[in-house]
Design a protein around this motif. Structure first.
Motif, PDB file in Angstrom:
ATOM      1  N   ARG A  26       1.043  -1.279   0.376  1.00 55.80           N
ATOM      2  CA  ARG A  26      -0.242   0.370  -0.102  1.00 55.80           C
ATOM      3  C   ARG A  26       1.032   1.378   0.036  1.00 55.80           C
ATOM      4  NH1 ARG A  26      -4.532  -1.293   4.180  1.00 55.80           N
ATOM      5  NH2 ARG A  26      -6.218  -2.661   2.998  1.00 55.80           N
ATOM      6  N   CYS A  27       2.083   1.412   0.754  1.00 52.94           N
ATOM      7  CA  CYS A  27       3.047   2.493   0.468  1.00 52.94           C
ATOM      8  C   CYS A  27       3.727   3.025  -0.417  1.00 52.94           C
ATOM      9  CB  CYS A  27       4.012   2.160   2.349  1.00 52.94           C
ATOM     10  SG  CYS A  27       3.606   2.796   3.468  1.00 52.94           S
ATOM     11  N   SER A  31      -1.177   3.981  -1.884  1.00 52.14           N
ATOM     12  CA  SER A  31      -3.384   4.056  -1.640  1.00 52.14           C
ATOM     13  C   SER A  31      -3.607   4.812  -0.733  1.00 52.14           C
ATOM     14  CB  SER A  31      -2.825   2.700  -0.697  1.00 52.14           C
ATOM     15  OG  SER A  31      -4.362   1.643  -0.619  1.00 52.14           O
ATOM     16  N   ARG A  32      -5.063   4.527  -1.525  1.00 55.45           N
ATOM     17  CA  ARG A  32      -5.327   5.935   0.100  1.00 55.45           C
ATOM     18  C   ARG A  32      -5.843   5.011   0.865  1.00 55.45           C
ATOM     19  NH1 ARG A  32     -11.008   4.008  -1.604  1.00 55.45           N
ATOM     20  NH2 ARG A  32     -11.168   3.117  -3.762  1.00 55.45           N
ATOM     21  N   TRP A  33      -7.078   5.712   1.395  1.00 52.12           N
ATOM     22  CA  TRP A  33      -7.514   4.829   2.586  1.00 52.12           C
ATOM     23  C   TRP A  33      -8.523   3.312   2.242  1.00 52.12           C
ATOM     24  CZ3 TRP A  33     -12.500   3.343   3.379  1.00 52.12           C
ATOM     25  CH2 TRP A  33     -13.092   4.111   5.274  1.00 52.12           C
ATOM     26  N   ARG A  34      -8.779   2.526   3.183  1.00 48.24           N
ATOM     27  CA  ARG A  34      -9.191   0.864   2.796  1.00 48.24           C
ATOM     28  C   ARG A  34     -10.191   0.964   3.828  1.00 48.24           C
ATOM     29  NH1 ARG A  34      -8.494  -0.256  -2.248  1.00 48.24           N
ATOM     30  NH2 ARG A  34      -6.235   0.097  -3.320  1.00 48.24           N
ATOM     31  N   LYS A  35     -11.344   0.287   3.241  1.00 50.71           N
ATOM     32  CA  LYS A  35     -12.849  -0.703   4.605  1.00 50.71           C
ATOM     33  C   LYS A  35     -11.747  -1.161   5.797  1.00 50.71           C
ATOM     34  CE  LYS A  35     -16.371  -1.504   5.654  1.00 50.71           C
ATOM     35  NZ  LYS A  35     -17.574  -0.707   5.998  1.00 50.71           N
ATOM     36  N   LEU A  36     -10.913  -2.180   4.829  1.00 47.40           N
ATOM     37  CA  LEU A  36     -10.238  -3.047   5.853  1.00 47.40           C
ATOM     38  C   LEU A  36      -8.712  -2.877   5.900  1.00 47.40           C
ATOM     39  CD1 LEU A  36     -11.466  -6.591   4.468  1.00 47.40           C
ATOM     40  CD2 LEU A  36     -12.046  -5.173   6.569  1.00 47.40           C
TER      41      LEU A  36
END
Length: 99
Positions: A26-27, A31-36
């Motif tokens: 993700r870094c 990546s943007r904010w995720r639900k999980l």
């Protein structure tokens, strides 16, 4: 469908390792904010692999949609988790048979 809690027989270190791999990825791609979160995403993939539940069942247990669960358990994530679980299982069984 009613979600329930269950025990997942996977070493905590495996879940932590997979979650750190997810975090690093993700870094890397910003990546943007995720639900999980990373740990819960790792759990989702491992539950799907170990308990052989459908994505709809796993999604209900984690409080996300089936589409979200499908995106989080991509084929590459499944392959990485399968290899990691297999190597941990082999290490565990070889150490338990040692004198």
């Amino acid at each position: 469908m009613v979600p329930y809690c269950a025990m997942l027989y996977v070493p905590h270190e495996v879940v932590e390792h997979v979650s750190w791999l997810i975090y690093a990825r993700r870094c890397e791609v910003s990546s943007r904010w995720r639900k999980l979160g990373c740990f819960r995403q790792a759990l989702l993939v491992l539950v799907h692999l170990r308990k052989n539940e459908t994505l709809a069942q796993v999604a209900a247990g984690f409080g996300v949609s089936t589409a979200t669960a499908g995106r989080r358990s991509s084929p590459s994530a499944l392959r990485a988790c399968t290899r990691l679980c297999a190597s941990c299982h082999q290490r565990g069984s070889s150490s338990s048979t040692a004198p």
